[in-house]
Scaffold this motif. Structure first.
Motif: not given
Ligand code: ADP
Length: 273
Positions: A163, A165-166, A207, A212, A215
């Protein structure tokens, strides 16, 4: 894919018989393919930083020999590549350790309220560095599951780290506990909610696949290995729990672990004995 297996024999003093059995090899084949894909992916992920390391070493021994500035810069890149390999190996070992333990269900009674308190403490700094606040409103009543404390902390640390990081902004990360009923059985949901970028629906089901990434460039730059959610999923399977992901682009995501509650888990265990 169905393959026949013929079993022949003679009954004691009786007539000869043969039995025709059929075996469906589809699942076996799929598992074999998954395993070999995994080895290929893991090798590729390790080979990329290794090739770059070799390239820089050769440059330092050849054309860049004596170039002080280049040396400093290249060593910095080399250190980052070596660290990347080290993270990958740690994650790969983590995955194989969990898989080995898979058939032994953990049996300590753990209160998820305490797990969330620990996770908030451990991740507070990282959240702050990303401009986020971790919120957890500790419920009055306990939320007990059968588990292994370290593994549960690893699961939620990992989800909170993702959460940070992305999710990209959104102000806060919520840790949520609730009781749910599904198919007449009771479960405990432990969720990590962010209010960030969200994930496009076509990515969501994939995910937890190993390697996987939505990006790749962003995952790399954020020190991701693509194994984080796969580790989370396996740790949860060890707990007889499921990972449920819901996300909406532009609004954020919720990663929920759904556990059988401790007395249900006890029943499951005793019915298997
Ligand atoms: P990584 O090592 O790349 O972090 P993970 O398995 O942990 O691998 O996550 C897989 C991918 O899922 C990430 O690369 C990222 O694209 C996406 N992702 C994970 N968590 C979130 C989130 N909270 N918000 C948006 N995207 C996410």
């Amino acid at each position: 894919e169905i393959t026949p297996i013929r079993v022949e024999g003679t009954g004691a003093g009786g007539p000869a018989f043969f039995l025709l059995l059929f075996r469906d090899r589809t699942v076996e084949r799929r598992l074999e393919r998954m395993r070999s894909d995994f080895v290929a992916n893991a090798s590729h992920e390790l080979r990329t930083p290794l090739a770059s390391l070799i390239g820089f070493i050769e440059t330092l021994q050849g054309p860049a020999r004596g170039d002080e500035a280049a040396r400093e810069r290249f060593l910095g890149i080399m250190r980052e590549q070596a660290r990347r390999m080290s993270r990958l190996i740690d994650d790969l070992l983590s995955l194989s350790r969990i898989e080995m333990k898979r058939h032994v269900a953990p049996s300590a009674r753990i209160d998820l309220r305490d797990v969330f308190e620990d996770v908030r403490g451990e991740m507070e700094l990282m959240a702050e560095e990303n401009g986020l606040e971790i919120r957890f409103e500790r419920p009055e009543e306990p939320f007990i599951v059968l588990g292994e404390e370290d593994e549960l902390i690893q699961v939620f640390n990992n989800l909170v780290e993702n959460a940070c990081k992305y999710a990209g902004g959104g102000g806060r990360i919520d840790l949520e506990l609730s009781a749910v009923t599904e198919g007449g059985r009771r479960f405990v949901d432990a969720g990590v909610r962010d209010h960030g970028a969200g994930i496009a629906p076509e990515h969501v089901p994939r995910l937890t696949e190993r390697f996987y990434r939505v990006d790749v460039a962003s995952s790399r730059s954020k020190r991701g290995t693509g194994l984080g959610l796969s580790i989370v999923r396996n740790l949860l399977l060890h707990h007889r729990a499921r990972l449920i992901i819901t996300s909406e682009l532009g609004r954020g995501s919720v990663f929920r672990a759904r556990f059988p509650i401790a007395d249900t888990a006890d029943e499951v265990k005793s019915s298997q004995q």
